[in-house]
Design a protein around this motif. Structure first.
Motif, PDB file in Angstrom:
ATOM      1  N   ALA A   1       5.487 -41.284  36.048  1.00 23.96           N
ATOM      2  CA  ALA A   1       5.540 -41.047  34.537  1.00 23.96           C
ATOM      3  C   ALA A   1       6.814 -41.791  33.909  1.00 23.96           C
ATOM      4  CB  ALA A   1       5.883 -40.060  34.404  1.00 23.96           C
ATOM      5  N   TRP A   2       7.965 -40.678  34.486  1.00 21.15           N
ATOM      6  CA  TRP A   2       9.595 -41.884  33.937  1.00 21.15           C
ATOM      7  C   TRP A   2       9.154 -43.233  34.621  1.00 21.15           C
ATOM      8  CZ3 TRP A   2      13.055 -44.614  37.043  1.00 21.15           C
ATOM      9  CH2 TRP A   2      13.921 -44.855  36.807  1.00 21.15           C
ATOM     10  N   LYS A   3       8.921 -43.530  35.373  1.00 23.35           N
ATOM     11  CA  LYS A   3       9.128 -45.159  35.995  1.00 23.35           C
ATOM     12  C   LYS A   3       7.835 -45.581  34.746  1.00 23.35           C
ATOM     13  CE  LYS A   3       6.797 -47.533  39.852  1.00 23.35           C
ATOM     14  NZ  LYS A   3       6.421 -47.532  40.566  1.00 23.35           N
ATOM     15  N   THR A   4       6.841 -45.695  34.404  1.00 21.66           N
ATOM     16  CA  THR A   4       6.113 -45.843  33.297  1.00 21.66           C
ATOM     17  C   THR A   4       6.129 -45.614  32.167  1.00 21.66           C
ATOM     18  OG1 THR A   4       4.292 -44.238  33.822  1.00 21.66           O
ATOM     19  CG2 THR A   4       3.843 -46.462  35.308  1.00 21.66           C
ATOM     20  N   GLY A   5       7.708 -45.077  32.083  1.00 21.03           N
ATOM     21  CA  GLY A   5       8.089 -44.203  30.878  1.00 21.03           C
ATOM     22  C   GLY A   5       6.581 -43.303  29.940  1.00 21.03           C
ATOM     23  N   ASN A   6       5.690 -42.898  30.376  1.00 19.04           N
ATOM     24  CA  ASN A   6       4.999 -41.980  30.066  1.00 19.04           C
ATOM     25  C   ASN A   6       5.692 -40.614  29.724  1.00 19.04           C
ATOM     26  OD1 ASN A   6       2.931 -40.557  29.512  1.00 19.04           O
ATOM     27  ND2 ASN A   6       1.331 -41.374  30.734  1.00 19.04           N
ATOM     28  N   THR A   7       5.954 -40.887  28.555  1.00 15.03           N
ATOM     29  CA  THR A   7       6.708 -39.264  27.645  1.00 15.03           C
ATOM     30  C   THR A   7       6.270 -38.046  27.544  1.00 15.03           C
ATOM     31  OG1 THR A   7       7.250 -40.782  25.293  1.00 15.03           O
ATOM     32  CG2 THR A   7       8.619 -41.120  27.065  1.00 15.03           C
ATOM     33  N   ASN A   8       5.301 -38.366  27.344  1.00 13.75           N
ATOM     34  CA  ASN A   8       4.029 -37.485  27.078  1.00 13.75           C
ATOM     35  C   ASN A   8       4.087 -36.584  28.154  1.00 13.75           C
ATOM     36  OD1 ASN A   8       4.266 -37.663  24.085  1.00 13.75           O
ATOM     37  ND2 ASN A   8       2.239 -39.261  24.701  1.00 13.75           N
ATOM     38  N   HIS A   9       2.998 -37.114  29.583  1.00 13.56           N
ATOM     39  CA  HIS A   9       2.584 -37.227  30.140  1.00 13.56           C
ATOM     40  C   HIS A   9       4.231 -36.346  31.593  1.00 13.56           C
ATOM     41  CE1 HIS A   9       0.688 -36.168  34.130  1.00 13.56           C
ATOM     42  NE2 HIS A   9       1.463 -37.089  34.596  1.00 13.56           N
ATOM     43  N   PHE A  10       5.062 -36.713  30.856  1.00 16.73           N
ATOM     44  CA  PHE A  10       7.143 -36.523  31.578  1.00 16.73           C
ATOM     45  C   PHE A  10       6.828 -34.854  31.062  1.00 16.73           C
ATOM     46  CE2 PHE A  10      11.174 -35.460  32.634  1.00 16.73           C
ATOM     47  CZ  PHE A  10      11.035 -36.392  33.989  1.00 16.73           C
ATOM     48  N   GLU A  11       7.056 -34.768  29.829  1.00  9.62           N
ATOM     49  CA  GLU A  11       7.296 -33.236  28.918  1.00  9.62           C
ATOM     50  C   GLU A  11       6.209 -32.272  29.203  1.00  9.62           C
ATOM     51  OE1 GLU A  11       7.979 -32.899  24.393  1.00  9.62           O
ATOM     52  OE2 GLU A  11       7.679 -35.274  24.318  1.00  9.62           O
ATOM     53  N   GLN A  12       4.587 -32.924  30.402  1.00  7.69           N
ATOM     54  CA  GLN A  12       3.164 -32.061  29.362  1.00  7.69           C
ATOM     55  C   GLN A  12       4.215 -31.487  31.823  1.00  7.69           C
ATOM     56  OE1 GLN A  12       0.132 -33.848  29.903  1.00  7.69           O
ATOM     57  NE2 GLN A  12      -0.835 -33.819  28.304  1.00  7.69           N
ATOM     58  N   LEU A  13       4.615 -32.310  32.699  1.00  6.26           N
ATOM     59  CA  LEU A  13       4.955 -31.986  33.874  1.00  6.26           C
ATOM     60  C   LEU A  13       6.731 -31.012  33.608  1.00  6.26           C
ATOM     61  CD1 LEU A  13       5.063 -35.558  35.452  1.00  6.26           C
ATOM     62  CD2 LEU A  13       3.126 -33.339  36.079  1.00  6.26           C
ATOM     63  N   ILE A  14       6.947 -31.027  32.573  1.00  7.55           N
ATOM     64  CA  ILE A  14       8.744 -30.694  32.834  1.00  7.55           C
ATOM     65  C   ILE A  14       8.488 -28.824  31.868  1.00  7.55           C
ATOM     66  CG2 ILE A  14       9.960 -32.532  33.653  1.00  7.55           C
ATOM     67  CD1 ILE A  14      11.564 -32.183  30.912  1.00  7.55           C
ATOM     68  N   ASP A  15       7.280 -29.103  30.670  1.00  8.90           N
ATOM     69  CA  ASP A  15       7.018 -28.309  30.387  1.00  8.90           C
ATOM     70  C   ASP A  15       6.597 -26.508  30.769  1.00  8.90           C
ATOM     71  OD1 ASP A  15       6.520 -26.455  27.652  1.00  8.90           O
ATOM     72  OD2 ASP A  15       4.794 -26.986  27.799  1.00  8.90           O
ATOM     73  N   ILE A  16       7.272 -25.831  30.908  1.00  7.36           N
ATOM     74  CA  ILE A  16       6.926 -24.767  31.728  1.00  7.36           C
ATOM     75  C   ILE A  16       6.264 -23.489  31.009  1.00  7.36           C
ATOM     76  CG2 ILE A  16       8.568 -23.517  33.679  1.00  7.36           C
ATOM     77  CD1 ILE A  16      10.010 -25.417  34.407  1.00  7.36           C
ATOM     78  N   PRO A  17       5.602 -22.980  31.767  1.00  6.81           N
ATOM     79  CA  PRO A  17       5.308 -21.751  30.487  1.00  6.81           C
ATOM     80  C   PRO A  17       6.037 -20.549  31.238  1.00  6.81           C
ATOM     81  CG  PRO A  17       3.218 -22.429  32.138  1.00  6.81           C
ATOM     82  CD  PRO A  17       4.551 -23.385  32.614  1.00  6.81           C
ATOM     83  N   THR A  18       6.424 -20.016  29.944  1.00  6.82           N
ATOM     84  CA  THR A  18       7.474 -18.638  30.060  1.00  6.82           C
ATOM     85  C   THR A  18       6.460 -17.364  29.434  1.00  6.82           C
ATOM     86  OG1 THR A  18       8.299 -18.961  28.304  1.00  6.82           O
ATOM     87  CG2 THR A  18       9.471 -19.463  30.307  1.00  6.82           C
ATOM     88  N   GLU A  19       5.140 -17.900  29.123  1.00  6.97           N
ATOM     89  CA  GLU A  19       4.411 -16.178  28.014  1.00  6.97           C
ATOM     90  C   GLU A  19       4.333 -15.134  29.048  1.00  6.97           C
ATOM     91  OE1 GLU A  19       3.061 -19.342  28.843  1.00  6.97           O
ATOM     92  OE2 GLU A  19       3.374 -19.992  26.677  1.00  6.97           O
ATOM     93  N   GLY A  20       4.800 -14.319  29.059  1.00  5.22           N
ATOM     94  CA  GLY A  20       5.062 -13.030  29.929  1.00  5.22           C
ATOM     95  C   GLY A  20       6.090 -12.852  30.199  1.00  5.22           C
ATOM     96  N   ASN A  21       7.073 -13.735  30.728  1.00  5.03           N
ATOM     97  CA  ASN A  21       8.283 -13.759  31.503  1.00  5.03           C
ATOM     98  C   ASN A  21       9.727 -13.723  30.149  1.00  5.03           C
ATOM     99  OD1 ASN A  21       9.875 -13.541  33.568  1.00  5.03           O
ATOM    100  ND2 ASN A  21       8.257 -14.659  35.154  1.00  5.03           N
ATOM    101  N   PRO A  22       9.388 -12.995  30.042  1.00  2.00           N
ATOM    102  CA  PRO A  22      10.956 -13.558  29.219  1.00  2.00           C
ATOM    103  C   PRO A  22      12.368 -13.856  30.404  1.00  2.00           C
ATOM    104  CG  PRO A  22      10.972 -10.924  29.155  1.00  2.00           C
ATOM    105  CD  PRO A  22       9.958 -11.614  29.677  1.00  2.00           C
ATOM    106  N   ASN A  23      12.665 -13.388  31.458  1.00  2.00           N
ATOM    107  CA  ASN A  23      13.506 -13.415  32.120  1.00  2.00           C
ATOM    108  C   ASN A  23      13.251 -14.665  32.073  1.00  2.00           C
ATOM    109  OD1 ASN A  23      14.841 -11.167  31.966  1.00  2.00           O
ATOM    110  ND2 ASN A  23      13.851 -10.216  33.278  1.00  2.00           N
ATOM    111  N   LEU A  24      12.486 -15.653  32.608  1.00  2.00           N
ATOM    112  CA  LEU A  24      12.270 -16.413  32.517  1.00  2.00           C
ATOM    113  C   LEU A  24      12.579 -17.783  31.514  1.00  2.00           C
ATOM    114  CD1 LEU A  24      11.532 -19.288  34.815  1.00  2.00           C
ATOM    115  CD2 LEU A  24       9.098 -19.084  34.569  1.00  2.00           C
ATOM    116  N   GLU A  25      12.060 -17.561  30.760  1.00  4.12           N
ATOM    117  CA  GLU A  25      12.312 -17.718  28.976  1.00  4.12           C
ATOM    118  C   GLU A  25      14.009 -17.994  28.740  1.00  4.12           C
ATOM    119  OE1 GLU A  25      12.232 -17.978  25.223  1.00  4.12           O
ATOM    120  OE2 GLU A  25      10.647 -16.677  26.256  1.00  4.12           O
ATOM    121  N   LYS A  26      14.347 -17.484  29.620  1.00  2.00           N
ATOM    122  CA  LYS A  26      16.355 -17.082  29.100  1.00  2.00           C
ATOM    123  C   LYS A  26      16.867 -17.668  30.389  1.00  2.00           C
ATOM    124  CE  LYS A  26      16.244 -12.050  27.648  1.00  2.00           C
ATOM    125  NZ  LYS A  26      17.049 -10.422  28.267  1.00  2.00           N
ATOM    126  N   ILE A  27      16.407 -17.531  31.609  1.00  2.00           N
ATOM    127  CA  ILE A  27      16.837 -18.720  32.261  1.00  2.00           C
ATOM    128  C   ILE A  27      16.697 -20.804  32.242  1.00  2.00           C
ATOM    129  CG2 ILE A  27      16.005 -20.173  35.158  1.00  2.00           C
ATOM    130  CD1 ILE A  27      15.517 -16.613  35.720  1.00  2.00           C
TER     131      ILE A  27
END
Length: 176
Positions: free
Chosen positions: A102-128
């Motif tokens: 995704a980085w090599k091809t400049g696909n920022t949308n896909h890159f963002e999806q890959l690094i978007d980590i769901p934190t619902e129900g886990n406030p401590n992970l959100e803090k991290i």
């Protein structure tokens, strides 16, 4: 038990990680997994540009002490950090391959999806994640702005996960 099992797989005795901070042991594991999959830190983007710098002066956006301070904050939530990391560890090399593509091809949308980590129900992970990315992005952006205000030219290298997104450095710089 999970950490021990993973380290056993790599033939690493408990004495090497048993007294380490949980985050440090986890980072060690991630590096072991990547190395076992053929990745080598000598070929990383950081090392690439450090090698290219030759005699040029290198400035930090954050010090090693600041980085360690962020990681030491994770001691407040060791179970969440280790649990997330071990869950994600199963897919580490595949995810790194996908991030690289995704980085090599400049696909920022896909890159963002890959690094978007769901934190619902886990406030401590959100803090991290806020500590790991958002707070550091604000500090690094302020440092970049201070460099730009000098009128000099700079070549800036940051991890790709810090560049994009709502609190990514590019967005924050556009707001300045």
């Amino acid at each position: 038990a999970q950490l021990k099992s993973m380290f056993d797989k790599h033939g690493i005795p408990e004495i090497a990680y048993g007294k380490a901070h949980p985050w440090f042991a986890t980072v060690m594991l991630v590096n072991l997994e990547l190395k076992a999959s053929g990745y080598d830190e000598k070929n990383g983007i950081d090392q690439h540009f450090l090698n290219k710098a030759d005699e040029k002066r290198i400035l930090e956006l954050e010090s090693m002490e600041e980085q360690l301070g962020v990681f030491n904050e994770f001691d407040k939530y060791p179970d969440e950090f280790v649990e997330y990391s071990l869950t994600d560890l199963k897919n580490t090399t595949e995810k790194v391959d996908e991030l690289y593509e995704a980085w090599k091809t400049g696909n920022t949308n896909h890159f963002e999806q890959l690094i978007d980590i769901p934190t619902e129900g886990n406030p401590n992970l959100e803090k991290i994640l806020k500590k790991l990315f958002d707070e550091r992005n604000y500090k690094m952006t302020a440092q970049i702005v201070s460099y730009l205000e000098t009128g000099n030219k700079y070549f800036i290298v940051v991890g790709a996960g810090h560049i994009i997104g709502k609190t990514g450095i590019l967005t924050l710089l556009k707001e300045k």
